[in-house]
Write a protein that holds these residues in place. Sequence first.
Motif, PDB file in Angstrom:
ATOM      1  N   ALA A   1       0.953  -1.116   0.057  1.00  0.00           N
ATOM      2  CA  ALA A   1       0.051  -0.067  -0.073  1.00  0.00           C
ATOM      3  C   ALA A   1       0.794   1.194  -0.007  1.00  0.00           C
ATOM      4  O   ALA A   1       1.802   1.305   0.807  1.00  0.00           O
ATOM      5  CB  ALA A   1      -0.793   0.043   1.287  1.00  0.00           C
ATOM      6  N   THR A   2       0.529   2.230  -0.758  1.00  0.00           N
ATOM      7  CA  THR A   2       1.237   3.408  -0.607  1.00  0.00           C
ATOM      8  C   THR A   2       0.696   4.398   0.560  1.00  0.00           C
ATOM      9  O   THR A   2      -0.153   4.148   0.998  1.00  0.00           O
ATOM     10  CB  THR A   2       0.971   4.408  -2.115  1.00  0.00           C
ATOM     11  OG1 THR A   2      -0.415   4.588  -2.254  1.00  0.00           O
ATOM     12  CG2 THR A   2       1.295   3.338  -3.266  1.00  0.00           C
ATOM     13  N   LYS A   3       1.504   5.400   0.697  1.00  0.00           N
ATOM     14  CA  LYS A   3       1.272   6.557   1.603  1.00  0.00           C
ATOM     15  C   LYS A   3      -0.265   6.779   1.412  1.00  0.00           C
ATOM     16  O   LYS A   3      -1.067   7.046   2.316  1.00  0.00           O
ATOM     17  CB  LYS A   3       1.949   7.205   1.967  1.00  0.00           C
ATOM     18  CG  LYS A   3       1.979   8.363   2.948  1.00  0.00           C
ATOM     19  CD  LYS A   3       3.120   9.369   3.365  1.00  0.00           C
ATOM     20  CE  LYS A   3       3.092  10.143   4.420  1.00  0.00           C
ATOM     21  NZ  LYS A   3       4.163  11.039   4.636  1.00  0.00           N
ATOM     22  N   GLY A   4      -0.536   7.187   0.270  1.00  0.00           N
ATOM     23  CA  GLY A   4      -1.871   7.627  -0.225  1.00  0.00           C
ATOM     24  C   GLY A   4      -2.838   6.712   0.054  1.00  0.00           C
ATOM     25  O   GLY A   4      -4.331   7.070   0.457  1.00  0.00           O
ATOM     26  N   ASP A   5      -2.458   5.266  -0.034  1.00  0.00           N
ATOM     27  CA  ASP A   5      -3.658   4.506   0.247  1.00  0.00           C
ATOM     28  C   ASP A   5      -3.963   4.473   1.660  1.00  0.00           C
ATOM     29  O   ASP A   5      -5.208   4.329   1.994  1.00  0.00           O
ATOM     30  CB  ASP A   5      -3.157   2.815  -0.397  1.00  0.00           C
ATOM     31  CG  ASP A   5      -2.923   2.893  -1.759  1.00  0.00           C
ATOM     32  OD1 ASP A   5      -3.565   3.464  -2.428  1.00  0.00           O
ATOM     33  OD2 ASP A   5      -1.956   2.263  -2.133  1.00  0.00           O
TER      34      ASP A   5
ATOM     35  N   GLN B   1      -3.638   6.827   3.909  1.00  0.00           N
ATOM     36  CA  GLN B   1      -4.360   7.890   4.313  1.00  0.00           C
ATOM     37  C   GLN B   1      -5.844   7.994   3.976  1.00  0.00           C
ATOM     38  O   GLN B   1      -6.598   8.367   4.722  1.00  0.00           O
ATOM     39  CB  GLN B   1      -3.600   9.046   3.674  1.00  0.00           C
ATOM     40  CG  GLN B   1      -2.115   9.442   4.546  1.00  0.00           C
ATOM     41  CD  GLN B   1      -1.530  10.590   3.669  1.00  0.00           C
ATOM     42  OE1 GLN B   1      -1.729  10.837   2.570  1.00  0.00           O
ATOM     43  NE2 GLN B   1      -0.649  11.080   4.440  1.00  0.00           N
ATOM     44  N   ARG B   2      -5.994   7.244   2.713  1.00  0.00           N
ATOM     45  CA  ARG B   2      -7.432   7.317   2.429  1.00  0.00           C
ATOM     46  C   ARG B   2      -8.277   6.340   3.159  1.00  0.00           C
ATOM     47  O   ARG B   2      -9.299   6.409   3.630  1.00  0.00           O
ATOM     48  CB  ARG B   2      -7.467   6.855   0.729  1.00  0.00           C
ATOM     49  CG  ARG B   2      -7.406   8.203  -0.335  1.00  0.00           C
ATOM     50  CD  ARG B   2      -7.590   7.664  -1.629  1.00  0.00           C
ATOM     51  NE  ARG B   2      -6.537   6.562  -2.006  1.00  0.00           N
ATOM     52  CZ  ARG B   2      -5.452   6.935  -2.632  1.00  0.00           C
ATOM     53  NH1 ARG B   2      -5.111   8.014  -2.555  1.00  0.00           N
ATOM     54  NH2 ARG B   2      -4.682   5.691  -3.143  1.00  0.00           N
ATOM     55  N   SER B   3      -7.686   5.124   3.398  1.00  0.00           N
ATOM     56  CA  SER B   3      -8.363   4.057   4.370  1.00  0.00           C
ATOM     57  C   SER B   3      -8.494   4.696   5.764  1.00  0.00           C
ATOM     58  O   SER B   3      -9.555   4.543   6.534  1.00  0.00           O
ATOM     59  CB  SER B   3      -7.620   3.047   4.298  1.00  0.00           C
ATOM     60  OG  SER B   3      -7.503   2.362   3.100  1.00  0.00           O
ATOM     61  N   GLU B   4      -7.502   5.380   6.193  1.00  0.00           N
ATOM     62  CA  GLU B   4      -7.572   6.015   7.657  1.00  0.00           C
ATOM     63  C   GLU B   4      -8.844   6.974   7.701  1.00  0.00           C
ATOM     64  O   GLU B   4      -9.593   6.918   8.675  1.00  0.00           O
ATOM     65  CB  GLU B   4      -6.373   6.786   7.805  1.00  0.00           C
ATOM     66  CG  GLU B   4      -6.132   7.085   9.325  1.00  0.00           C
ATOM     67  CD  GLU B   4      -4.814   7.807   9.526  1.00  0.00           C
ATOM     68  OE1 GLU B   4      -4.436   8.803   9.044  1.00  0.00           O
ATOM     69  OE2 GLU B   4      -3.929   7.072  10.331  1.00  0.00           O
TER      70      GLU B   4
END
Length: 90
Positions: free
Chosen positions: A42-46, A48-51
């Motif tokens: 997972a990327t950092k963006g992935d 953050q979106r999940s969070e």
Amino acid sequence: MQMKMFLALRSAGVAEAEARSVADAVRDEVKSAVQDLREDLATKGDVQRSESKLAAELERRLGDHLKWTIVIVFGGFGLFGTIVALSKAL
């Protein structure tokens, strides 16, 4: 890495064609393994979106829980008041 392996095999006395074939096979295997790993990362963006989604869902559920807690508390007070009023009437 491929060149280092090729040179190491050549210096060990392996024929050029065989050394190249082995180095190519190892390169292909490493590429395949890396590609498999990339699909699971997972990327950092992935993250953050999940969070963000989880935080929004938690906030919604806590709001619902608070709403129903208040309804139940006031309903309990109303029921208690009704029972007290009925017991005085008897």
